[in-house]
Every structure is written in structure tokens, then in C-alpha cells.
Design an enzyme around this catalytic site. Structure first.
Site, PDB file in Angstrom:
ATOM      1  N   HIS A  68      44.658 -10.453  -6.284  1.00  8.30           N
ATOM      2  CA  HIS A  68      45.464 -10.416  -7.519  1.00  8.30           C
ATOM      3  C   HIS A  68      45.754  -8.986  -7.982  1.00  8.30           C
ATOM      4  CE1 HIS A  68      45.494 -14.768  -8.380  1.00  8.30           C
ATOM      5  NE2 HIS A  68      44.270 -14.768  -7.891  1.00  8.30           N
ATOM      6  N   ASN A 141      46.007 -20.539 -11.950  1.00 10.28           N
ATOM      7  CA  ASN A 141      47.050 -20.269 -10.965  1.00 10.28           C
ATOM      8  C   ASN A 141      48.273 -21.130 -11.265  1.00 10.28           C
ATOM      9  OD1 ASN A 141      45.759 -18.356  -9.347  1.00 10.28           O
ATOM     10  ND2 ASN A 141      44.856 -19.884  -8.002  1.00 10.28           N
ATOM     11  N   TYR A 353      34.134 -12.703 -11.108  1.00  8.75           N
ATOM     12  CA  TYR A 353      35.217 -12.036 -11.843  1.00  8.75           C
ATOM     13  C   TYR A 353      34.681 -10.926 -12.744  1.00  8.75           C
ATOM     14  CZ  TYR A 353      38.965 -15.003 -10.193  1.00  8.75           C
ATOM     15  OH  TYR A 353      39.892 -15.608  -9.391  1.00  8.75           O
TER      16      TYR A 353
END
Ligand code: NDP
Length: 513
Positions: A68, A141, A353
């Protein structure tokens, strides 16, 4: 955060008189001179202004996200349109009409920062809500499912989407070798979506977002449900053909960035209607698949969409690096009454993350203005110090908490969810990467039927796959045909005929991703 508040944060350090200084605030007489001996002699170490500027230039780049890396973002708000207090007690849903400020970042997955916007790839759709109960990140997403359901596969899978270690090129063999391996064919549903025309959205405004994962939301009484979130575009779905996407990647690689920025600048604010699907624990036990399986959707006839609110993006960032590149989204950033489920990929993301942001931005990434929980404030003086600590570090507050009587802190008293799932069993490696039989192909076939109702969509699917697979070696091509034959024999034959066509060989070298 209002634009004015954000400007104050971002520019609190900037001189109002605009006198040019070095980074320590010392005025510079002339920014474009270097100190040297005589007119053409060597430079002097004492010229700190030059060293300051060159040394900082060398440190401008921070590690890009992996994956990303490439994206665009904008600020906006979420507005509640419907009461869901029976499902979720979060303050952001407390009354109809309530607005919560947010930041959304859209991205591609496999490409490097600066790569083309229109490549075939899932799109990230991440939103940070600045709620009074703390920040909430929906890290979603534009596809309702994913390629894997066991997180141990994640680094392997992502590596196949990136560059070959020797050629440094995207590699159709790597891509299809991974996906057609029998143990990885759980990806078939997501691969079908990726190679449908929705794999190349026309812009970020004209695509949906999905939680994909199952979450657990509870109401204030402690009743909980499994929940999936759908963020459906009000602009209508618009996609590019493979030929259009390939051409735009060459002529305007920043196509979607430009589209989003200009739409907002012109007052044409994109919006999405937010829905949820809900499921009880009892319903989940009756499903023909696991509720924690990220490769499956919940049939909408059985679990209808229920409207919640509207997401509107109406404010461009003032500074891309400060507010989009440094934005840190993590599924672990959540608020009361919205919890992660036991979906193993989600559980792994809860760690990875925030960990990625600690690496990319440092352990105090939550102090960067765009990541601050400004609507709720942060109070935990045991989380302190560390590099780039810039928030005052809790001043003279004790460095620890002992109990709420010895020091003045308040412990929140929120009822925990009632009737929790009960987990029981030995700690063993569980082979869930693949499943026996045909179960992973059922929803892929359903999608093929959905595509059949839309003119040209089945044909485009075969066309898009055929062009891509043309770049793989014959043995892997055959594995691709065999895998898609399990969805539909006609689809497999159509893919083969496209892959063997002249058009595919002309286009595939330009349109691998
Ligand atoms: P439904 O007929 O009730 O729903 C079909 C869903 O497919 C709608 O959400 C629709 O969303 C979406 N859809 C329509 N065209 C496409 C397309 N070209 N690419 C991707 N999605 C599309 O059936 P089911 O709920 O049983 O789902 C059937 C299949 O639809 C699934 O196997 C899945 O692949 C796909 N799908 C299902 C979703 C779900 O939540 N159940 C969500 C998204 C896709 P839209 O309003 O955008 O057209």
C-alpha cells in the site's frame, strides 16, 4: 479537525514574517550563496546553512509502506443517517445527524510509491475517524474478500505481487505460480474480482469499500453481533478496460490522485453510503463456511444490507506528506463497542499494521498531528519518552499508574460484551490454508453468474486474465486454465483463446499489473 485548527498545528512553528531561516530559526541573509575561500575556492565547513539544507534533503524520504505504498487521501466526515444502537454503542453512532471528522486514504497494493494509479490491483480504502472515544480506523479494501485466510501466507503472497529478485521486474510466473498452487486456490474468489473490470476502477470516487473481515460490534446492553461493513459509492461504479487502464498508466500515471483532488477542489464532493450486514453467533454456526474466512462474502439475501450513514470527502489535505504519507492506519485503532473478531488475518493485522508504523514513523507516530486522537485526547503517562517525543511527555505526571486512589486517574467502567464466544482446544498448528473439495469455488461461481447478468463482463474477465497470463510460461499457463475450469469450462477456454491471441502478446508486456 477544522482547517484552521490543522493549520495552527502544522504551522505553529512557522514565522509569520516569512523571513527565511535555517532549521534552527536563524535568519539567512541569502539562501542561494555558499561560503568559500575567495571566489572559486573550496567550501567552508562553517557554512551551516548549506550543511543544514543538504543533510535534511538526504533525510526527506521515510520508508514507504510495504504494501500500500502508493496512495491519495482527503478529509471529510461521517454522518449518521439511521439508528443502529441495537447493534453498536459507539459514540459516533449515538444520534441521527451526528457528524464525525475523518481522513480517508485510497491506495494500490503492490506498486511502489509513485507507481501508476490505474494498475490492476485491489485498492486500499482506509478511513480514520476522530471520535470523542478515541480514533477509529477502518482499514478496508475495495474488494469484499482477500487472497488468503491464513496470515502465515501474507509475506509470501505479497512478494509474488512485487518484483522478481533477479530481473527486478513484475513477474507473471511468480504471480500465477503462487495462485494456482492447489494450497493457494482459496484465492480464486478474489482473483475473479481482481480480473473483472472492478480490478481497474476508473477513479477512487467510483468504487466501493468493504470491511472484508468479520468484526464484533456490541450494543450498550452487552449484546453482540458479527458485522461486515460495506461502503458503497454514491457516484456509481465506474471501471476502466484493460486497454484504457494501460494507456492512462503511460499518459497520466497520477490519474486518480488528480481526479480526487480536483473533484474536491471544485466542490464536487464524493460520498459513499455506509451499510452493515449483521449475523448472530447462532447464524454463524449454521453457515456452510467459517464466519472468520476472509475469502467468503455473506450472501445478501440472507444477511441484507442495513444503512448506517454517509461518508463525505470535502477537504483536500494542505500538505500531502504531513497528512497523507504520515497518516498511520491500523485495525488495532478502535473504539468501545467495535472489536476485532477471531478472523486470523485480522488478528495478525492487529499486530502488523501498528508495527509497520512504529518502523516507518517511529514509536511516537500517534503524536504526529494527523494521527493524534485530538477529539478525545490521550492520557497514559506510562506511555512516554521515545524518539521524537513532541507532546510535552505528560510533564511532571508520575511515570506509572498504581491504583486510582494513589493518583488521580479515572478508570472507565464500560460493561464488557455479554455471552462471549468461548474458545477451547489444544494449541496446535491448524491447516486452514486450503480446504478439501470444492467449497472455495462456490462463491467464485456465484460471482461468475453475477457477471453474466451484466453485458460483456464475463467476456472482459476472460480477456483480462488471458492478457496477463500470456506472460507466464506454458506449464503455469496450463495450471491457470485448469484452475479456472473449476469455475467454468467456457471461462477457461475463453482465457486460453485470449492468451494465444496476437493482441495479448502486444498488450501483456505493458499491462502486467
Ligand atoms: P447478490 O446477488 O445478493 O449480490 C451480488 C453482489 O455482487 C452485490 O453486492 C453487487 O454489488 C455485487 N456485484 C455486482 N456486480 C459485481 C461485479 N462485477 N463485481 C463484483 N461484485 C459485483 O448475491 P450474493 O450476496 O450471493 O453474492 C454473489 C456474489 O457477488 C458473491 O459470490 C460475490 O462474489 C459478489 N459480491 C457479494 C457481496 C456480498 O456482500 N454478498 C459483495 C460484493 C460482491 P453492487 O451493488 O456493487 O453491484
Amino acid at each position: 479537525m477544522s482547517e484552521q485548527e490543522r493549520n495552527e498545528v502544522n504551522y505553529s512553528n512557522v514565522r509569520k514574517d516569512r523571513v527565511v531561516t535555517n532549521s534552527t530559526g536563524n535568519p539567512i541573509n541569502e539562501p542561494f550563496v555558499t561560503q568559500r575561500i575567495g571566489e572559486h575556492g573550496p567550501l567552508l565547513m562553517q557554512d551551516y546553512n548549506l550543511i543544514d539544507s543538504l543533510a535534511h534533503f538526504n533525510r526527506e524520504n521515510i520508508p514507504q509502506r510495504n504494501p500500500h505504498a502508493h496512495g491519495s487521501g482527503a478529509f471529510g466526515y461521517f454522518e449518521v443517517t439511521d439508528d443502529i444502537s441495537d447493534i453498536c454503542g459507539s459514540a459516533m453512532f449515538s444520534e441521527i445527524g451526528k457528524r464525525t471528522k475523518c481522513l480517508t486514504r485510497f491506495s494500490t497494493v503492490g506498486g511502489d510509491k509513485g507507481s501508476a494509479d490505474t494498475v490492476r490491483d485491489p485498492r486500499g480504502f482506509a478511513t480514520k475517524f476522530y471520535t470523542e472515544e478515541g480514533n477509529l480506523d477502518w482499514v478496508y479494501n475495495n474488494t469484499p474478500v482477500f487472497f488468503i485466510r491464513d496470515p502465515s501466507k501474507f509475506p509470501h503472497f505479497i512478494h509474488t505481487q512485487k518484483r522478481n529478485p533477479q530481473t527486478n521486474l513484475r513477474d507473471a510466473d511468480m504471480f500465477w505460480d503462487f495462485l494456482t498452487t492447489p494450497e493457494n486456490q482459496v484465492a480464486i474468489h478474489q482473483v475473479m474480482i481482481l480480473f473483472s473490470d472492478r480490478g481497474t476502477p476508473a477513479n477512487y470516487r467510483s468504487m466501493h469499500g468493504y470491511s472484508g473481515h468479520t468484526y464484533k460490534w456490541s450494543n450498550k446492553k452487552g449484546d453482540w453481533h458479527y458485522v461486515q461493513v460495506h461502503i458503497k459509492t454514491d457516484q456509481g461504479i465506474k471501471n476502466l478496460t484493460i486497454e484504457q487502464a494501460t494507456e492512462i498508466a503511460g499518459t497520466n500515471p497520477d490519474y486518480c490522485q488528480q481526479d480526487l483532488f480536483e473533484a474536491i477542489q471544485n466542490g464536487n464532493y464524493p460520498s459513499w453510503t455506509v451499510y452493515i450486514q449483521t449475523m448472530t453467533e447462532l447464524d454463524a454456526k449454521k453457515l456452510p463456511f467459517s464466519v472468520f474466512d476472509l475469502t467468503k462474502v455473506w450472501p445478501q439475501k440472507q444477511f441484507p444490507l442495513r444503512r448506517v450513514g454517509k461518508l463525505v470527502l470535502n477537504e483536500n489535505p494542505l500538505n500531502f506528506f504531513a497528512q497523507v504519507e504520515q497518516a498511520a492506519f491500523a485495525p488495532s485503532t478502535t473504539v468501545p463497542y467495535q472489536e476485532a473478531s477471531a478472523d486470523p488475518v485480522l488478528q495478525a493485522r492487529l499486530f502488523s499494521y501498528a508495527d509497520a508504523h512504529r518502523y516507518r514513523l517511529g514509536p511516537n507516530f500517534h503524536q504526529i498531528p494527523v494521527n493524534c486522537p485530538y477529539a478525545s485526547k490521550f492520557f497514559n503517562p506510562a506511555i512516554r519518552d521515545g524518539p521524537m517525543n513532541v507532546n510535552g511527555n505528560f510533564g511532571s505526571e508520575p511515570t506509572y499508574l498504581a491504583n486510582d486512589k494513589s493518583y488521580n486517574y479515572i478508570q472507565q467502567n464500560r460493561p464488557i460484551q455479554q455471552h462471549q464466544e468461548i474458545w477451547n482446544g489444544p494449541a496446535v498448528p491448524y491447516h486452514w490454508a486450503t480446504s478439501p473439495g470444492d467449497v472455495d469455488f462456490i462463491q467464485a461461481r456465484n460471482l461468475y453468474r453475477v457477471l453474466g447478468k451484466q453485458p460483456g463482463q464475463q467476456k472482459n474477465l476472460a480477456h483480462n486474465i488471458g492478457i496477463h497470463v500470456e506472460g507466464a510460461c506454458p506449464e503455469i499457463q496450463q495450471r491457470v486454465y485448469d484452475m479456472f475450469a473449476r469455475v467454468d469450462r467456457g471461462l477457461s477456454e475463453a482465457i486460453k483463446s485470449v492468451a494465444e491471441s496476437k493482441h495479448a502478446s502486444e498488450l501483456s508486456s505493458n499491462s502486467k499489473f
